[in-house]
Write a protein that holds these residues in place. Structure first.
Motif, short mmCIF file in Angstrom:
data_model
loop_
_atom_site.label_atom_id
_atom_site.label_comp_id
_atom_site.label_asym_id
_atom_site.label_seq_id
_atom_site.Cartn_x
_atom_site.Cartn_y
_atom_site.Cartn_z
N ASP A 123 45.47 64.21 94.16
CA ASP A 123 45.96 64.65 92.85
C ASP A 123 45.71 66.14 92.62
O ASP A 123 46.35 66.76 91.78
N ASP A 124 44.83 66.73 93.41
CA ASP A 124 44.60 68.18 93.28
C ASP A 124 45.76 68.98 93.88
O ASP A 124 45.78 70.20 93.79
N GLU A 125 46.75 68.30 94.48
CA GLU A 125 47.85 69.03 95.13
C GLU A 125 49.18 68.92 94.37
O GLU A 125 50.21 69.37 94.88
N VAL A 126 49.16 68.29 93.19
CA VAL A 126 50.46 68.06 92.55
C VAL A 126 51.18 69.38 92.22
O VAL A 126 52.41 69.46 92.31
N ILE A 127 50.41 70.41 91.90
CA ILE A 127 51.04 71.69 91.58
C ILE A 127 51.67 72.30 92.83
O ILE A 127 52.81 72.77 92.82
N ASP A 128 50.95 72.23 93.95
CA ASP A 128 51.48 72.78 95.21
C ASP A 128 52.71 72.01 95.67
O ASP A 128 53.68 72.59 96.17
N LEU A 129 52.66 70.69 95.51
CA LEU A 129 53.83 69.88 95.92
C LEU A 129 55.03 70.22 95.02
O LEU A 129 56.15 70.41 95.50
N ALA A 130 54.78 70.30 93.73
CA ALA A 130 55.88 70.62 92.80
C ALA A 130 56.45 72.01 93.08
O ALA A 130 57.66 72.24 92.96
N ALA A 131 55.56 72.92 93.51
CA ALA A 131 56.01 74.30 93.77
C ALA A 131 56.97 74.37 94.96
O ALA A 131 57.70 75.37 95.11
N LEU A 132 57.01 73.35 95.78
CA LEU A 132 57.99 73.34 96.88
C LEU A 132 59.41 73.47 96.34
O LEU A 132 60.29 74.03 97.00
N THR A 133 59.63 72.97 95.12
CA THR A 133 60.98 73.01 94.55
C THR A 133 61.40 74.42 94.17
O THR A 133 62.58 74.68 93.90
N LEU A 134 60.43 75.33 94.12
CA LEU A 134 60.78 76.73 93.83
C LEU A 134 61.34 77.42 95.06
O LEU A 134 62.15 78.33 94.98
#
Ligand code: SAM
Ligand code: SF4
Length: 342
Positions: free
Chosen positions: A174-185
């Motif tokens: 769960d500490d990676e949700v921001i990094d995973l979401a940032a893939l969409t950028l």
């Protein structure tokens, strides 16, 4: 086939069934901890697995009742010998408009192109973490770099849209949700977060993972975290083909969407269900999270013809549960996720 000739499959709750998920094998080259717990799972002997001819027959009949979309899953669909051939055979069935696959991606560097050439339209690849060590921990036999290469191969082959599935687990990734979401950028890859679904005997192994007693993470919290990091997410359901169960949003200016699949915490999740599942051993599973199945393989092997199969399917659809009862403590126990395919 003309639309007028189709008498659609509609269940007692007025849901029209247009989507079939097919588990083409119960085997897998990985052992993801949330999917295949440490209990001993006996794989099906070859003769208990639907043949390609049987799968084709079932799909042909379902297409006649208005099923238009297929998803091939497993276990791991790419480990089924002849998977490219199966895609080509399903592609040739009148009425089938869309064929997708859910895969762990390990074999995509080799298979992305042939699958596309055979008629696969799009692909979901499971990616729970961007950290190679953690990837190995979660999947046990997986290799992050190979899967990343597989995603790039899928993109190069023109499998589109690409969706990346991440099961979010508290204290695990769960500490990676921001990094995973940032893939969409950076990439035109839709990232979809999935709530961990429970399977197993009397709840004993539910949400327990390697010493973490309760790793369930409600995705409402994930969305809040993403909005803290990126600002308000814009609704984007209309932007994703084959959106299925996800509710989609977008970071302003992103190249792709972020989806949330919340079978556990979304109140009306089941009301939108348009699908049924076919297991590798030929059972029609009417609801992912309910242990109710109708055998198709037995009657087919006993000589049931296509008209009989259609009648059986129509009767089966009338038994589709209105909703799952996981939140009331009724946990599916007949199979593990690896034996259904998501
Ligand atoms: N082997 C393929 C793969 O990993 O994509 C297809 C089968 S796998 C069962 C399909 C999807 O279900 C994957 O995205 C996986 O992460 C997800 N999954 C597995 N077990 C789950 C569980 N208990 N709760 C929620 N999702 C799960
Ligand atoms: Fe295999 Fe997919 Fe389950 Fe992982 S999630 S063990 S890759 S079936």
């Amino acid at each position: 086939m003309t639309a007028e000739r189709i008498s659609p499959l509609i269940d007692p709750f007025n849901r029209r069934i247009t989507y079939l998920r097919i588990s083409v094998t119960d085997r897998c080259n990985l052992r993801c901890r949330y999917c295949m717990p440490d209990i001993h799972i006996r794989f099906l002997p070859r003769e208990k697995v639907l043949t390609f001819e049987e799968v084709e027959t079932i799909v042909r009949v379902m297409a006649r009742t208005g099923v238009k979309s297929l998803r091939l899953t497993g276990g791991e669909p790419t480990v089924r010998t002849g998977i490219v051939d199966l895609v080509a055979r399903l592609r040739a069935i009148p009425g089938i408009e869309d064929i997708a696959m859910t895969t762990n991606g390990m074999l995509l560097p080799k298979l992305a192109e042939p699958l596309k050439a055979a008629g696969l339209n799009r692909i979901n690849i499971s990616l729970d973490t961007l950290k190679p060590e953690r990837f190995k921990f979660i999947t046990q036999f997986g290799d992050f770099n190979t899967v990343w290469e597989g995603i790039l191969a899928a993109e190069a082959a023109g499998l589109a849209p690409i969706k990346l599935n991440a099961v979010v687990m508290k204290g695990v990734n769960d500490d990676e949700v921001i990094d995973l979401a940032a893939l969409t950028l950076e990439h035109p890859w839709h990232v979809r977060f999935i709530e961990w679904m429970p399977f197993g005997e009397d709840g004993a192994e539910v949400y327990r993972l390697d010493g973490i007693p309760n790793a369930f993470m409600p995705l409402t919290r994930v969305k809040a975290r993403l909005e803290e990091a990126f600002g308000p997410l814009e609704p984007a359901d209309a932007e994703v083909r084959g959106n299925g169960p996800a509710r989609s949003f977008k970071i302003r200016g992103a190249k792709a969407t972020i989806g949330f699949i919340r079978p556990i915490t979304e109140e009306h999740f089941c009301a939108r269900c348009n699908k049924v599942r076919l297991t590798a051993d030929g059972k029609l599973r009417l609801c992912l999270l309910t242990d109710h199945e109708i055998d198709l393989m037995g009657p087919l092997r006993a000589g049931l013809d296509e008209a009989g199969l259609e009648a059986l399917l129509r009767a089966a659809i009338q038994t589709k549960p209105e909703r799952h009862l996981v939140n009331e403590g009724i946990i599916p126990n007949l199979r593990r996720m690896i034996q259904i395919g998501g």
